[in-house]
Design a protein around this motif. Sequence first.
Motif, PDB file in Angstrom:
ATOM      1  N   LEU A  18       0.838  -1.224  -0.084  1.00  0.00           N
ATOM      2  CA  LEU A  18      -0.006   0.098  -0.109  1.00  0.00           C
ATOM      3  C   LEU A  18       0.957   1.369  -0.090  1.00  0.00           C
ATOM      4  O   LEU A  18       1.840   1.357   0.574  1.00  0.00           O
ATOM      5  N   PRO A  19       0.264   2.311  -0.647  1.00  0.00           N
ATOM      6  CA  PRO A  19       1.073   3.442  -0.647  1.00  0.00           C
ATOM      7  C   PRO A  19       0.904   4.522   0.639  1.00  0.00           C
ATOM      8  O   PRO A  19       0.059   4.103   1.282  1.00  0.00           O
ATOM      9  N   LEU A  97      -2.786  10.123  -2.382  1.00  0.00           N
ATOM     10  CA  LEU A  97      -3.894   9.295  -1.873  1.00  0.00           C
ATOM     11  C   LEU A  97      -4.638   9.967  -0.557  1.00  0.00           C
ATOM     12  O   LEU A  97      -3.741  10.281   0.182  1.00  0.00           O
ATOM     13  N   HIS A 122      -5.826  -0.461  -1.657  1.00  0.00           N
ATOM     14  CA  HIS A 122      -5.340  -1.625  -2.699  1.00  0.00           C
ATOM     15  C   HIS A 122      -6.010  -1.016  -4.274  1.00  0.00           C
ATOM     16  O   HIS A 122      -5.212  -0.890  -5.017  1.00  0.00           O
ATOM     17  N   THR A 125      -4.694   1.742  -6.077  1.00  0.00           N
ATOM     18  CA  THR A 125      -3.345   1.673  -6.636  1.00  0.00           C
ATOM     19  C   THR A 125      -3.223   1.124  -8.086  1.00  0.00           C
ATOM     20  O   THR A 125      -2.046   1.204  -8.568  1.00  0.00           O
ATOM     21  N   LYS A 126      -4.232   0.611  -8.595  1.00  0.00           N
ATOM     22  CA  LYS A 126      -3.954  -0.374  -9.635  1.00  0.00           C
ATOM     23  C   LYS A 126      -4.364   0.473 -10.932  1.00  0.00           C
ATOM     24  O   LYS A 126      -5.550   0.951 -11.155  1.00  0.00           O
ATOM     25  N   THR A 216      -7.846  10.882  -4.867  1.00  0.00           N
ATOM     26  CA  THR A 216      -6.560  11.685  -5.302  1.00  0.00           C
ATOM     27  C   THR A 216      -6.476  13.039  -5.150  1.00  0.00           C
ATOM     28  O   THR A 216      -7.816  13.530  -5.575  1.00  0.00           O
TER      29      THR A 216
END
Length: 287
Positions: A18-19, A97, A122, A125-126, A216
């Motif tokens: 995860l970021p 995010l 998650h 992030t894709k 975002t």
Amino acid sequence: MPQAPSAASENSKTAGMLPPVSLSVLTWKSPKTLKNTLKSLSRVKDIFSHRYVICQEGDPEEIRIAQAFGFKPVPTDKNLGIQEGLARCADAAETELVLIVEGDNMLVSRDDARYLLNGAIHAMTKPEHDIKAFQLHQRDPKLSDRFLRYWHPKTPLKPTLMGRLRPGPARARVHEALTLNDVAINGNEFIDKLERGIYLTHSDCVNWCNRPFLTTRTFFLGELLPFARANPGKKRVNGMPDLEHPICCPANRHWWRGSRFRIGLLYPGIFEHNRLERNADDEKTEL
């Protein structure tokens, strides 16, 4: 419902994947409600690299509460209103995010809440998903009259006569089909199931909602807010725009629906409305 993964298995699955994510909570002179909300978020606050409370009008008690729960208070000189308060939430974030929560939305006490929140992050992030916002609030388990005006309450989903005559409004209610067990399990032509409780649709199938959402900074500050500011509509809350109206009102909703942004959904959702008090200056008098 299947058992949620254990904390250990979940952490091993998501560790390093995860970021950094920021968490911003918006409040206005509602310290009891804020305290309740931050307490509920304590179970997941370690997920977030940065945590803020936007304390409108710099209420000293709310500032103390934010600090006590490990959040950085960001006071403002005046009440910014809902739209610009949410904008401040995103602007304060130091990560791309950000999860934005109005202060009267509490994380539910469910074992799978953490699992679903991690799953939503998650999914964001894709690159192949290209999700612009992820709606996290609880959804009504009953089909609304609006849905039933446009759709038959069974699967496979078929429109009523009104649904065929008004396909745009019909499609805007189609997210409610997650109430139907077969759609929740398998998805349908409008809703893709990513994993248990986590779904992907488009903005012509679900209205914009201010209740807790992941987004975002690029999309929220760079696309959504500029449109809302340029097209404010007529409705005001305490004399200021609320964001939902400029995005969803009849004069403007062509943009949201026509853009077909990819929108994530949780069903049944992990945040519930839980206001304990309301500032006397707020024209919303109901609790």
